[in-house]
Design a protein around this motif. Structure first.
Motif, PDB file in Angstrom:
ATOM      1  N   UNK A   8       0.896  -1.184   0.011  1.00  0.00           N
ATOM      2  CA  UNK A   8       0.080   0.115  -0.050  1.00  0.00           C
ATOM      3  C   UNK A   8       0.821   1.276  -0.072  1.00  0.00           C
ATOM      4  N   UNK A   9       0.338   2.252  -0.722  1.00  0.00           N
ATOM      5  CA  UNK A   9       1.176   3.700  -0.778  1.00  0.00           C
ATOM      6  C   UNK A   9       0.674   4.645   0.200  1.00  0.00           C
ATOM      7  N   UNK A  10       1.846   4.766   1.137  1.00  0.00           N
ATOM      8  CA  UNK A  10       1.848   5.715   2.312  1.00  0.00           C
ATOM      9  C   UNK A  10       1.628   7.164   1.564  1.00  0.00           C
ATOM     10  N   UNK A  11       1.674   7.511   0.315  1.00  0.00           N
ATOM     11  CA  UNK A  11       1.366   8.807  -0.034  1.00  0.00           C
ATOM     12  C   UNK A  11       0.123   8.836  -0.673  1.00  0.00           C
ATOM     13  N   UNK A  12      -0.568   8.056  -0.988  1.00  0.00           N
ATOM     14  CA  UNK A  12      -2.119   7.992  -1.203  1.00  0.00           C
ATOM     15  C   UNK A  12      -3.203   8.275  -0.176  1.00  0.00           C
TER      16      UNK A  12
ATOM     17  N   UNK B 250      -2.117   1.514  10.156  1.00  0.00           N
ATOM     18  CA  UNK B 250      -0.966   1.000   9.424  1.00  0.00           C
ATOM     19  C   UNK B 250      -0.286   2.226   8.914  1.00  0.00           C
ATOM     20  N   UNK B 251      -0.792   3.362   9.300  1.00  0.00           N
ATOM     21  CA  UNK B 251      -0.219   4.553   9.211  1.00  0.00           C
ATOM     22  C   UNK B 251      -0.305   5.245   7.710  1.00  0.00           C
ATOM     23  N   UNK B 252      -1.643   4.880   7.149  1.00  0.00           N
ATOM     24  CA  UNK B 252      -2.012   5.190   6.000  1.00  0.00           C
ATOM     25  C   UNK B 252      -2.999   6.520   6.185  1.00  0.00           C
TER      26      UNK B 252
ATOM     27  N   UNK C 254      -7.735  13.898  -7.474  1.00  0.00           N
ATOM     28  CA  UNK C 254      -6.663  13.100  -7.856  1.00  0.00           C
ATOM     29  C   UNK C 254      -5.667  12.776  -6.959  1.00  0.00           C
ATOM     30  N   UNK C 255      -5.084  11.411  -6.990  1.00  0.00           N
ATOM     31  CA  UNK C 255      -4.204  10.969  -6.123  1.00  0.00           C
ATOM     32  C   UNK C 255      -4.672  10.266  -5.009  1.00  0.00           C
ATOM     33  N   UNK C 256      -6.021  10.006  -4.875  1.00  0.00           N
ATOM     34  CA  UNK C 256      -6.717   9.110  -4.133  1.00  0.00           C
ATOM     35  C   UNK C 256      -6.783   7.840  -4.586  1.00  0.00           C
ATOM     36  N   UNK C 257      -7.017   6.725  -3.548  1.00  0.00           N
ATOM     37  CA  UNK C 257      -7.632   5.665  -3.803  1.00  0.00           C
ATOM     38  C   UNK C 257      -9.254   5.610  -3.127  1.00  0.00           C
TER      39      UNK C 257
END
Length: 443
Positions: free
Chosen positions: A1-5, A27-29, A63-66
């Motif tokens: 998983x992407x922590x920048x998302x 999980x720090x997201x 944009x940039x979201x999931x």
């Protein structure tokens, strides 16, 4: 998983969605979401975690979201539609969960009834012994670094659990529920059969369920219960006002005595399933015993408070089998008290399908009050009313309105159980306010 998302949950207050959001947050997201303004019992956990909740608005989606879309919403929902139109990554809740459980030893808990209580108990036992991620259908979720286990509630509605492929599965029962989707018991059994085929290591199923007994799978199936033909059997059962105790046999080998501070036969069965999974994962039996002793239950499952001389129980039961289990537990804990039920029928389709069964089960209470039917947004009001159920029960009580809970003030030193899956808690709170106000006047 992407922590920048940023993971944006459409319908974040849903019981599964809120639990999933909490896991990702742990999980720090980056997690946020949208939902209705009305307060729900799942909201408190999100607020305590500092997760932002916005009103529904397509401008939330960037944009940039999931985007993780709740299963209650169609693709035409404005936020979901924007994500699709602008090709912003999006997954449905059950699809995302299917990806998330990989990497740990996963245990899915499935069944028409009892899965939330069993998931809660299993999570409690395992997390007390080893790092465990868990997702419970009462809105509780927890992510743990380097988790050995991932415990999750596997929801059969619209076959959503078929997006997951667990190492182990607990199956509490197969029953005809969700009549707005399933065509009958054969259709439900077919869904569970498909799920069984996806389990990798072992399945633990309740031995008294004839439909579970018909299952076949590549993974071995072990049956638990109280009969001699069960692989995991509870014997020498003792049920008291302080809980239950029993010995456990596994294929004839005595694993010793276990005690639980829980009531009702269903909780003995749930405990057997939990003991079985833990035993197969080579957990120390004494550690399992200790963890079982400290379990305090899950939200909206036999939750209790006391006001004045009254015991008030809040329970999610909305199917005849669940009502039977709840009344059984209440009779065990309070054998000498009058049991009054305030029941909210949930959806017109379920009320029509189970009208006779509701009546046969509710008659086991001493007094029964019925609220208005809680309709689902997915259906139109049917040719049935709460009065039809009252007429079937033929028990002291009758219809009750949220605006006038005063009939319940006639009872003293008794137990009132509020049952339902809709907004039954608003009736409960109205009654609590009456009791509190009465207490202040007396004092």
């Amino acid at each position: 998983m992407d922590k920048d998302t940023t993971y944006f949950f459409v319908g974040i207050k849903g019981s599964g969605m809120s639990a999933l959001a909490l896991i990702l947050h742990d999980r720090g997201l980056n997690v946020m979401g949208s939902d209705i303004d009305k307060y729900t019992f799942t909201q408190r956990g999100l607020e305590k975690a500092g997760i932002e909740i916005f009103p529904f608005n397509p401008d939330n989606i960037k944009p940039g979201m999931t985007v993780i879309a709740g299963n209650a919403f169609p693709d035409s929902q404005p936020e979901i539609k924007k994500a699709i139109d602008e090709k912003i990554p999006m997954q449905r809740y059950h699809e995302f969960l299917g990806d998330l459980i990989s990497g740990s030893t996963s245990i899915g808990v499935a069944g028409a009834h009892g899965k939330t209580s069993t998931t809660g108990l299993l999570s409690h036992v395992l997390k007390g012994i080893a790092p465990t991620d868990y997702l419970i259908g009462d809105g509780t979720g927890k992510g743990t670094p380097d988790a050995r286990f991932f415990v999750y509630e596997a929801d059969e509605y619209r076959r959503h659990f078929l997006k997951t492929y667990p190492d182990y599965a607990i199956m509490t029962n197969i029953d005809f529920d969700h009549p707005d989707y399933y065509t009958g018991i054969e259709d439900v059994s077919d869904a569970f059969q498909t799920y069984a085929n996806q389990v990798k290591k072992a399945i633990f199923a309740w031995g008294d369920d004839e439909n579970l007994r018909k299952l076949t799978a590549k993974a071995p199936i072990y049956y638990y219960g109280t009969n001699d033909n069960d692989d995991i059997q509870a014997i020498n059962i003792k049920r008291t006002t302080s809980g239950s105790q029993f010995e456990v046999l596994y294929k004839g080998t005595n694993l010793g005595e276990f005690k639980i501070p829980l009531y009702g036969e269903h909780n003995i069965l749930n405990s057997l399933a939990v003991i079985a999974v833990s035993y197969f994962e080579e957990m120390d039996l004494d550690e399992i015993r200790n963890q079982l002793l400290t379990f305090k239950g899950v939200k909206r499952r036999f939750s209790q408070i006391k006001i004045n001389d009254m015991t008030i129980i809040d329970d999610y039961a909305h199917h005849p089998s669940e009502i039977k289990a709840t009344l059984d537990a209440a009779r065990q804990e309070y054998p000498n008290k009058e049991i009054i039920v305030v029941f909210q029928p949930h959806t017109f389709s379920r009320t029509i399908a189970y009208l006779d069964d509701f009546a046969k089960t509710l008659v086991n209470a001493d007094k029964v009050y019925i609220t208005k039917i809680y309709g689902s947004p997915r259906e139109k009001s049917g040719k049935i009313s709460s009065q039809d159920l009252v007429d079937k029960i033929k028990k002291d009580g009758g219809l009750i309105e949220r605006e006038d809970m005063s009939p319940l003030l006639d009872y003293h030193d008794a137990v009132v159980i509020f049952m339902g899956a809709g907004d039954i808690q608003s009736y409960e709170h109205a009654y609590q306010d009456l009791l509190t106000h009465l207490s202040k006047k007396i004092n």
